[in-house]
Scaffold this active site. Structure first.
Site, PDB file in Angstrom:
ATOM      1  N   TRP A 294      24.716 -18.204  76.158  1.00  0.00           N
ATOM      2  CA  TRP A 294      23.491 -18.280  75.357  1.00  0.00           C
ATOM      3  C   TRP A 294      22.753 -19.589  75.583  1.00  0.00           C
ATOM      4  CZ3 TRP A 294      21.515 -13.958  74.340  1.00  0.00           C
ATOM      5  CH2 TRP A 294      22.310 -12.856  74.021  1.00  0.00           C
TER       6      TRP A 294
ATOM      7  N   ASP B  98      20.942 -23.178  67.709  1.00  0.00           N
ATOM      8  CA  ASP B  98      20.969 -21.710  67.706  1.00  0.00           C
ATOM      9  C   ASP B  98      22.240 -21.284  66.966  1.00  0.00           C
ATOM     10  OD1 ASP B  98      21.271 -19.035  68.143  1.00  0.00           O
ATOM     11  OD2 ASP B  98      21.272 -19.142  70.343  1.00  0.00           O
TER      12      ASP B  98
ATOM     13  N   LYS C 189      24.412 -10.744  63.339  1.00  0.00           N
ATOM     14  CA  LYS C 189      25.830 -11.132  63.401  1.00  0.00           C
ATOM     15  C   LYS C 189      26.365 -11.486  62.015  1.00  0.00           C
ATOM     16  CE  LYS C 189      25.070 -11.695  68.097  1.00  0.00           C
ATOM     17  NZ  LYS C 189      24.275 -12.379  69.100  1.00  0.00           N
TER      18      LYS C 189
HETATM   19  C1  LIG Z   1      23.359 -12.708  69.975  1.00  0.00           C
HETATM   20  C2  LIG Z   1      22.894 -14.079  70.266  1.00  0.00           C
HETATM   21  C3  LIG Z   1      21.582 -14.343  70.711  1.00  0.00           C
HETATM   22  C4  LIG Z   1      20.582 -13.241  71.013  1.00  0.00           C
HETATM   23  O1  LIG Z   1      20.035 -12.732  69.874  1.00  0.00           O
HETATM   24  P1  LIG Z   1      18.873 -11.613  69.961  1.00  0.00           P
HETATM   25  O2  LIG Z   1      18.619 -11.380  68.500  1.00  0.00           O
HETATM   26  O3  LIG Z   1      19.455 -10.424  70.664  1.00  0.00           O
HETATM   27  O4  LIG Z   1      17.725 -12.171  70.680  1.00  0.00           O
HETATM   28  C5  LIG Z   1      21.213 -15.662  70.898  1.00  0.00           C
HETATM   29  N1  LIG Z   1      22.068 -16.671  70.674  1.00  0.00           N
HETATM   30  C6  LIG Z   1      23.332 -16.459  70.253  1.00  0.00           C
HETATM   31  C7  LIG Z   1      24.239 -17.622  70.022  1.00  0.00           C
HETATM   32  C8  LIG Z   1      23.784 -15.161  70.042  1.00  0.00           C
HETATM   33  O5  LIG Z   1      25.039 -14.949  69.613  1.00  0.00           O
END
Ligand SMILES: *Cc1c(COP(=O)(O)O)cnc(C)c1O
Length: 379
Positions: free
Chosen positions: A119, A190, A214
């Site tokens: 990511w 993030d 998540k």
């Molecule tokens: C799942 C994830 C993403 C992507 O998220 P989207 O909502 O599909 O754009 C970005 N960063 C991390 C750390 C993730 O686990």
């Protein structure tokens, strides 16, 4: 089938669960049963309106209650100071990979990024389209164990527009147990796969963002917590919706927000409050993760973790079977027991147990019993 629901959904002493599987998916991930039952009960008639919340106008008084309560609840759960805006935006965390550079580059056109996995790399690739990126640090390896170097070994640029990092790498199973100190350089995180899983001091951050699917609900909405002084005009030609300034001015209502996703996030936040808040979930998450890592360590001739113990994720537990030909039978037997979606990401292989806030300890208990039993029979 008739459902007998408690009127206020606070009844956590129900005997057993109605669900047949424990879903270890990395995302979209499992939701609390209480939340799903509440959404089901309210589906045809939200709060006496005779309509589903998804049929109600986003500018009407009913949806306003839902939107404001969700914001109030996340502010309370994370103790978000008043000088931070909370935005509920469409487009997923991936849109934030672009919004962060589009809004934070300005006079400064270079940013620091920490590369700890899949990511991080996606965020770096996106930022590189709008300015220059300095990789301040990246994952290192020592005798087959991946670890995050301590900050004293980073090459930070004191003139960077910001420093971006990924506190929990969902695919690599690597998590920071500390927060970088960046002085006056804004810290951007993030937190998609770890928001609300452990206490954080929001004051340490310039921007926190997280896709909801998540730890906070269903796909379609992303929570952005941004310090007031970082709200400024974005780079020229930035699409209107990608401007934090415009979104903050309109309280995320410039256009139609993903109302149902916002509502589900609100139900999850309220559920977390009833269950004791972030601290209670952190204790539970530590317990769940340590149960799985203990089996990996105990059965070290059979299971192996490639993550240094200092950087083990408490949300996404990654491991391999020493004999890789046993991975497929492992996953097939787990599936039969209702332990589903344990297959590791296609880039890493192996097994990944994603154990977000909504995964009950009972699911982890069934998994660790199965892991020990499988190792005994096949080891
Ligand atoms: C799942 C994830 C993403 C992507 O998220 P989207 O909502 O599909 O754009 C970005 N960063 C991390 C750390 C993730 O686990």
């Amino acid at each position: 089938m008739t459902l007998h629901l408690s009127s206020d959904f606070t009844n956590s002493n129900k005997v057993g669960s109605m669900r047949k599987v424990f879903n270890f998916s990395a995302g979209p991930a499992m939701l609390p049963e209480e939340v799903l039952l509440q959404a089901q009960a309210e589906m045809l008639d939200w709060n006496g309106t005779g309509m589903s919340i998804m049929e109600l106008g986003h500018r009407g008084p009913e949806f306003k209650i839902v939107a404001e309560q969700a914001e109030a609840d996340i502010r309370e759960l994370m103790s978000i100071p008043r000088n931070y805006h909370v935005l509920f935006l469409a487009g997923g965390a991936t849109v934030q990979f672009a919004m962060v550079p589009l809004n934070l580059f300005g006079e400064k056109t270079t940013a620091d990024y920490v590369d700890t996995g899949v990511w991080s790399k996606k965020a770096i690739a996106e930022a590189s389209r709008y300015g220059s990126v300095n990789i301040a640090a990246r994952t290192e390896h020592q005798s087959h164990l991946a670890f995050i170097p301590q900050q004293e070994h980073w090459t930070l640029n004191p003139n960077a527009a910001y420093l971006h990092y990924t506190p929990n790498e969902t695919i690599d199973g690597l998590e920071f147990q500390w927060v970088p100190k960046t002085g006056t350089v804004p810290l951007v995180a993030d937190m998609t796969s770890m928001i609300l899983s452990r206490p954080v001091d929001v004051n340490d951050f310039g921007i926190i963002y997280a896709g909801a699917q998540k730890n906070v609900g269903q796909a379609g909405i992303t929570i952005v917590i941004i310090r007031e002084d970082l709200i400024k005009d974005p780079l020229p030609n930035t699409p209107s919706l990608y401007s934090y300034k415009l979104q903050a001015e309109h309280h995320s209502f410039y256009n139609t927000p993903p109302t149902y996703s916002w509502y589900i996030a609100g139900l999850v936040l309220a559920w977390m409050k009833r269950r004791g808040g972030v601290k209670a979930f952190y204790e539970l998450n530590l317990r769940k993760a340590s149960k799985i890592y203990s089996v990996i360590d105990k059965c070290h001739d059979f299971y192996v973790s490639h993550v240094h113990p200092d950087c083990r994720s408490i949300m996404n537990v990654m491991f391999h079977l020493h004999d890789d030909s046993l991975t497929t039978p492992f996953l097939a037997e787990a599936e039969k027991m209702g332990l589903t979606n344990l297959r590791g990401h296609r880039v890493s292989g192996g097994v990944r147990a994603s154990i977000y806030n909504a995964m009950p300890e009972e699911g982890v208990d069934v998994l660790v019993d199965f892991m020990q039993d499988f190792a005994r029979r096949r080891g």
